[in-house]
Design an enzyme around this catalytic site. Structure first.
Site: not given
Lengths: 277, 277
Positions: A95-97, A121
């Site tokens: 997600a790389k939030r 992620t």
């Protein structure tokens, strides 16, 4: 899932492979497009063809969000399928939030609770209070971006910090040591930049590293192992496009399996060289 | 939407207010919970109560993703409602995404094309090739995080770059000057840290800034205007919780309007002081 369970799976499967389900309707075999849920059907078949060779599956949310609610349904069904039929594998929401605490709590709930993934992620740009909410979930993993696999990774990740003397990604690793532990945090370190593995390993000798960039993006598995392997492997190496789009005909499952098997066999050699199997 | 159209709207409404639709089922009035789509019903009523006072609406995706496909449907319906009934307002997807180019293209397509938003917030940690795909869409805006409104913003955003002599967020602003222009890029600068507005304005005098952190988070509108306003306003100030949860009874729309009106009136004074209306 604990680190020990992950290591047991690595030893049993002689693999530290993660298959990335970056599923695109324009790239999957045409005959699947007539199915009710082509993305799920494709994922299911890829999973069935590779699950004995892979210890993890990574779902990149962008590829599902682009199809709106229908995409989310495919995502939900895929995670549920993995959890039901292959509960031993680690399911990663890529997600790389990275957002303020109030929002991070919502994202954590979305991926860990609602969706039921084991790991997510997270981008470090907002600092500690944007990461800590993910660490509140027992048995779940927060995978913080350190060195990414893309070309312009160095624009900010390699900024030289005047105060600490470190590069920015090193500060990310160092600072986050106090937020979580090697029992609930991992780091992303791109295979395309093996020269930075040593710096990450210096600060985080015991953490698992999620390594994208092998295959289509050009990273070398050999170099990743040389620079990043520790005494319980400590590596989860992802390949997405290189496996799932190996073939786009009716043979796609056997071709995907061939690619996954090739990586697993290389991994087995590296695990043996390091006395881990 | 062009910067000029945005400025025309600011002058017409004498406001630079953005209403943040961080909609939570546990916080909206109970009587809405019996509706088919309570989140959309809540959003629709908030929009109807505030649209003449606001130039933008910001949808924080976490609050929708937590409800899976149903949440995405509420999101889609809200954007469609805004685009149909109030096409003059800027619709922002507060996503804070940041991923490799191949994935960034998917996210850009998801928010600009599939969802139809006018703007998306993007995290800079992965550098140029993670941002450029968003800039390919004509008439759309990429809003890059510079200084965020949370407490631990300084963990990495204030890292002092030994090579450039800048703080990291300044390098983000400076480097990105070559990726886009003030016609398709904005920056996030938190109201909670007014001391950094001058540095952003030094490097980006003409860009619009999206300013979170007024209201619930404690930032001062007065200080934001003093430090951030330019000759076409150049500010979009967001308030979420302070407006939408002003009241949780049957009166919620009139209370939300009161709060929005109070901010609009303060904004009108500031616009007048700067000779913009």
């Amino acid at each position: 899932m604990t680190a020990q369970e992950l290591f047991e799976q690595i030893k049993k499967k002689r693999s530290f492979l993660c298959v990335g389900l970056d599923t695109e309707l324009t790239k999957i075999p045409e005959h699947l497009l007539t199915k009710d849920d082509p993305m799920f059907e494709f994922n299911r078949k890829i999973i069935e063809a590779t699950h004995d060779l892979a210890i993890a599956y990574k779902l990149n949310l962008a590829f599902y969000e682009v199809h709106g609610a229908a995409g989310w349904n495919s995502l939900v069904k895929t995670v549920k399928y993995l959890k039901t039929h292959h509960p031993d594998v680690l399911v990663i929401a890529d997600a790389k939030r990275g957002d303020i605490a109030n929002t991070a709590r919502m994202y954590a709930k979305a991926y860990f609770h609602s969706l039921g993934c084991d790991a997510v992620t997270v981008s470090p740009y907002l600092g500690q209070d944007s990461v800590v909410p993910y660490l509140q979930y027992d048995g779940k993993w927060t995978i913080l971006l350190a060195i990414t696999s893309n070309e312009s990774f160095g624009d900010f990740q390699l900024v030289h910090n005047k105060q600490t003397g470190n590069l920015l990604f090193e500060d990310v690793v160092l600072k986050s040591m106090h937020w979580g532990s090697d029992a609930n945090m991992m780091f992303v370190v791109g295979a395309t930049h093996p020269e930075y593995f040593a710096a990450v390993r210096k600060h985080a000798p015991h953490h698992f590293l999620l390594v994208p960039g092998v295959g289509e993006q050009g990273g070398s598995l050999q170099k990743v192992a040389e620079n990043g392997m520790n005494d319980r492997c400590g590596l989860i190496v992802n390949s997405s496009r290189g496996i799932i789009y190996a073939d786009i005909t009716g043979n796609f499952t056997s071709e995907a399996r061939k690619r996954a098997l090739k990586l697993q066999q290389e991994m087995e050699v590296l695990l043996k060289q390091n006395g881990l199997v």
